[in-house]
Design a protein around this motif. Structure first.
Motif, PDB file in Angstrom:
ATOM      1  N   GLY A  93      14.311   6.545  -0.216  1.00 35.01           N
ATOM      2  CA  GLY A  93      13.318   5.657   0.376  1.00 35.01           C
ATOM      3  C   GLY A  93      13.480   4.206  -0.022  1.00 35.01           C
ATOM      4  N   LYS A  94      14.689   3.826  -0.430  1.00 28.09           N
ATOM      5  CA  LYS A  94      14.969   2.439  -0.824  1.00 28.09           C
ATOM      6  C   LYS A  94      15.513   1.690   0.403  1.00 28.09           C
ATOM      7  CE  LYS A  94      14.098   2.240  -5.276  1.00 28.09           C
ATOM      8  NZ  LYS A  94      13.241   1.236  -5.852  1.00 28.09           N
ATOM      9  N   ASP A  95      14.639   1.427   1.379  1.00 30.85           N
ATOM     10  CA  ASP A  95      15.085   0.901   2.662  1.00 30.85           C
ATOM     11  C   ASP A  95      15.685  -0.491   2.587  1.00 30.85           C
ATOM     12  OD1 ASP A  95      14.525   3.192   4.087  1.00 30.85           O
ATOM     13  OD2 ASP A  95      12.461   2.603   4.456  1.00 30.85           O
ATOM     14  N   ASP A  96      15.134  -1.368   1.742  1.00 22.95           N
ATOM     15  CA  ASP A  96      15.689  -2.721   1.643  1.00 22.95           C
ATOM     16  C   ASP A  96      17.132  -2.675   1.133  1.00 22.95           C
ATOM     17  OD1 ASP A  96      15.635  -5.651   1.569  1.00 22.95           O
ATOM     18  OD2 ASP A  96      15.676  -5.369  -0.616  1.00 22.95           O
ATOM     19  N   THR A  97      17.355  -1.932   0.078  1.00 20.25           N
ATOM     20  CA  THR A  97      18.706  -1.832  -0.486  1.00 20.25           C
ATOM     21  C   THR A  97      19.624  -1.081   0.467  1.00 20.25           C
ATOM     22  OG1 THR A  97      17.691  -1.794  -2.676  1.00 20.25           O
ATOM     23  CG2 THR A  97      19.999  -1.177  -2.543  1.00 20.25           C
ATOM     24  N   ARG A  98      19.096  -0.050   1.133  1.00 15.56           N
ATOM     25  CA  ARG A  98      19.882   0.708   2.113  1.00 15.56           C
ATOM     26  C   ARG A  98      20.370  -0.215   3.221  1.00 15.56           C
ATOM     27  NH1 ARG A  98      18.928   2.670   6.981  1.00 15.56           N
ATOM     28  NH2 ARG A  98      16.739   2.121   6.892  1.00 15.56           N
ATOM     29  N   GLN A  99      19.529  -1.112   3.681  1.00 15.39           N
ATOM     30  CA  GLN A  99      19.920  -2.061   4.725  1.00 15.39           C
ATOM     31  C   GLN A  99      21.011  -3.004   4.232  1.00 15.39           C
ATOM     32  OE1 GLN A  99      19.228  -2.294   7.943  1.00 15.39           O
ATOM     33  NE2 GLN A  99      18.012  -0.440   7.820  1.00 15.39           N
ATOM     34  N   ARG A 100      20.943  -3.402   2.971  1.00 16.26           N
ATOM     35  CA  ARG A 100      21.980  -4.268   2.403  1.00 16.26           C
ATOM     36  C   ARG A 100      23.318  -3.538   2.361  1.00 16.26           C
ATOM     37  NH1 ARG A 100      18.613  -5.702  -2.705  1.00 16.26           N
ATOM     38  NH2 ARG A 100      20.484  -6.658  -3.553  1.00 16.26           N
ATOM     39  N   VAL A 101      23.286  -2.241   2.035  1.00 19.18           N
ATOM     40  CA  VAL A 101      24.506  -1.423   2.045  1.00 19.18           C
ATOM     41  C   VAL A 101      25.036  -1.315   3.471  1.00 19.18           C
ATOM     42  CG1 VAL A 101      25.409   0.909   1.696  1.00 19.18           C
ATOM     43  CG2 VAL A 101      23.909  -0.117  -0.023  1.00 19.18           C
ATOM     44  N   LEU A 102      24.156  -1.032   4.412  1.00 16.55           N
ATOM     45  CA  LEU A 102      24.562  -0.849   5.803  1.00 16.55           C
ATOM     46  C   LEU A 102      25.223  -2.101   6.373  1.00 16.55           C
ATOM     47  CD1 LEU A 102      24.616   1.073   8.199  1.00 16.55           C
ATOM     48  CD2 LEU A 102      22.318   0.277   8.793  1.00 16.55           C
ATOM     49  N   ARG A 103      24.711  -3.282   6.034  1.00 19.47           N
ATOM     50  CA  ARG A 103      25.330  -4.528   6.520  1.00 19.47           C
ATOM     51  C   ARG A 103      26.769  -4.653   6.046  1.00 19.47           C
ATOM     52  NH1 ARG A 103      20.162  -6.599   5.533  1.00 19.47           N
ATOM     53  NH2 ARG A 103      20.753  -7.481   3.528  1.00 19.47           N
ATOM     54  N   ARG A 104      27.041  -4.282   4.811  1.00 12.56           N
ATOM     55  CA  ARG A 104      28.422  -4.341   4.298  1.00 12.56           C
ATOM     56  C   ARG A 104      29.292  -3.285   4.963  1.00 12.56           C
ATOM     57  NH1 ARG A 104      24.488  -6.673   1.127  1.00 12.56           N
ATOM     58  NH2 ARG A 104      25.331  -8.395  -0.093  1.00 12.56           N
ATOM     59  N   LEU A 105      28.731  -2.120   5.157  1.00  7.37           N
ATOM     60  CA  LEU A 105      29.482  -1.034   5.775  1.00  7.37           C
ATOM     61  C   LEU A 105      29.866  -1.382   7.213  1.00  7.37           C
ATOM     62  CD1 LEU A 105      30.579   1.788   5.328  1.00  7.37           C
ATOM     63  CD2 LEU A 105      28.335   2.696   5.933  1.00  7.37           C
ATOM     64  N   GLU A 106      28.954  -1.979   7.939  1.00  9.63           N
ATOM     65  CA  GLU A 106      29.223  -2.364   9.330  1.00  9.63           C
ATOM     66  C   GLU A 106      30.280  -3.460   9.428  1.00  9.63           C
ATOM     67  OE1 GLU A 106      24.929  -1.308  11.390  1.00  9.63           O
ATOM     68  OE2 GLU A 106      25.236  -3.313  10.576  1.00  9.63           O
ATOM     69  N   ALA A 107      30.447  -4.238   8.361  1.00 10.06           N
ATOM     70  CA  ALA A 107      31.411  -5.336   8.370  1.00 10.06           C
ATOM     71  C   ALA A 107      32.824  -4.873   8.022  1.00 10.06           C
ATOM     72  CB  ALA A 107      30.979  -6.419   7.373  1.00 10.06           C
ATOM     73  N   MET A 108      32.976  -3.608   7.639  1.00 14.24           N
ATOM     74  CA  MET A 108      34.294  -3.097   7.260  1.00 14.24           C
ATOM     75  C   MET A 108      35.036  -2.586   8.481  1.00 14.24           C
ATOM     76  SD  MET A 108      33.596  -1.197   3.654  1.00 14.24           S
ATOM     77  CE  MET A 108      35.332  -1.138   3.243  1.00 14.24           C
ATOM     78  N   PRO A 109      36.394  -2.597   8.398  1.00 15.29           N
ATOM     79  CA  PRO A 109      37.176  -2.069   9.522  1.00 15.29           C
ATOM     80  C   PRO A 109      37.012  -0.568   9.682  1.00 15.29           C
ATOM     81  CG  PRO A 109      38.613  -2.903   7.759  1.00 15.29           C
ATOM     82  CD  PRO A 109      37.212  -3.100   7.330  1.00 15.29           C
TER      83      PRO A 109
END
Length: 133
Positions: A117-133
Motif C-alpha cells: 500500500g505504498k502508492d507514492d513510492t510505487r509510482q516512483r518505481v513505476l516511472r523509472r521502470l517505464e523509462a527503461m528499454p
C-alpha cells in the motif's frame, strides 16, 4: 544447501533495513549496496537473486522514515542501467545483464510496494521502470 552469496547478503540487508534504529546513512548504504550488486552482476539473475535484492531495497522503501533523496538516487541508478546498453554491440560494456537485472528488481519492487500500500513510492518505481528499454 549451497552458499549463495548474493541472495544471503540480500537477506541480511533486508533484516537490517527493518531495524527500528536504522539511520538515514544506513538506509543509503543498504540501497547503494543493492544497486552496486545489480550493476556488477556478470550474468542475468536466475536463482531468485532479483527478488531477494528487491526485498532488501523494499525494507528501506517501505519505512515511514525512508529518505526521499536516497530512494530517488537508488531508483535512478537502476533506471540508468538501461541506458548503458549499446544496442549495436549488446555484449559490450557489461552486456545486457545489468539492465535485465535492474528491470527485474524494479518489477518486483513495484509488486511489493503495491501489496504494502505504498502508492507514492510505487509510482516512483513505476516511472523509472517505464523509462527503461
Amino acid at each position: 544447501g549451497w552458499v549463495h552469496v548474493t541472495a544471503h547478503t540480500a537477506d541480511l540487508l533486508k533484516f537490517l533495513g527493518r531495524h527500528p534504529l536504522l539511520t538515514a546513512g544506513h538506509q543509503r548504504l543498504i540501497l547503494d549496496s543493492v544497486s552496486a550488486t545489480v550493476a556488477s552482476a556478470p550474468a542475468v539473475f536466475q536463482w531468485g537473486e532479483d527478488e531477494r535484492l528487491s526485498r532488501a531495497a523494499a525494507s528501506v522503501l517501505r519505512r515511514d522514515d525512508a529518505q526521499t533523496a536516497a530512494v530517488d538516487q537508488f531508483l535512478d541508478a537502476l533506471k540508468e542501467m538501461g541506458s548503458r546498453v549499446d544496442w549495436d554491440q549488446p555484449t559490450a560494456n557489461g552486456g545486457l545483464a545489468p539492465m535485465l537485472n535492474a528491470k527485474s528488481v524494479l518489477k518486483d519492487l513495484h509488486l511489493v510496494l503495491t501489496v504494502a500500500g505504498k502508492d507514492d513510492t510505487r509510482q516512483r518505481v513505476l516511472r523509472r521502470l517505464e523509462a527503461m528499454p
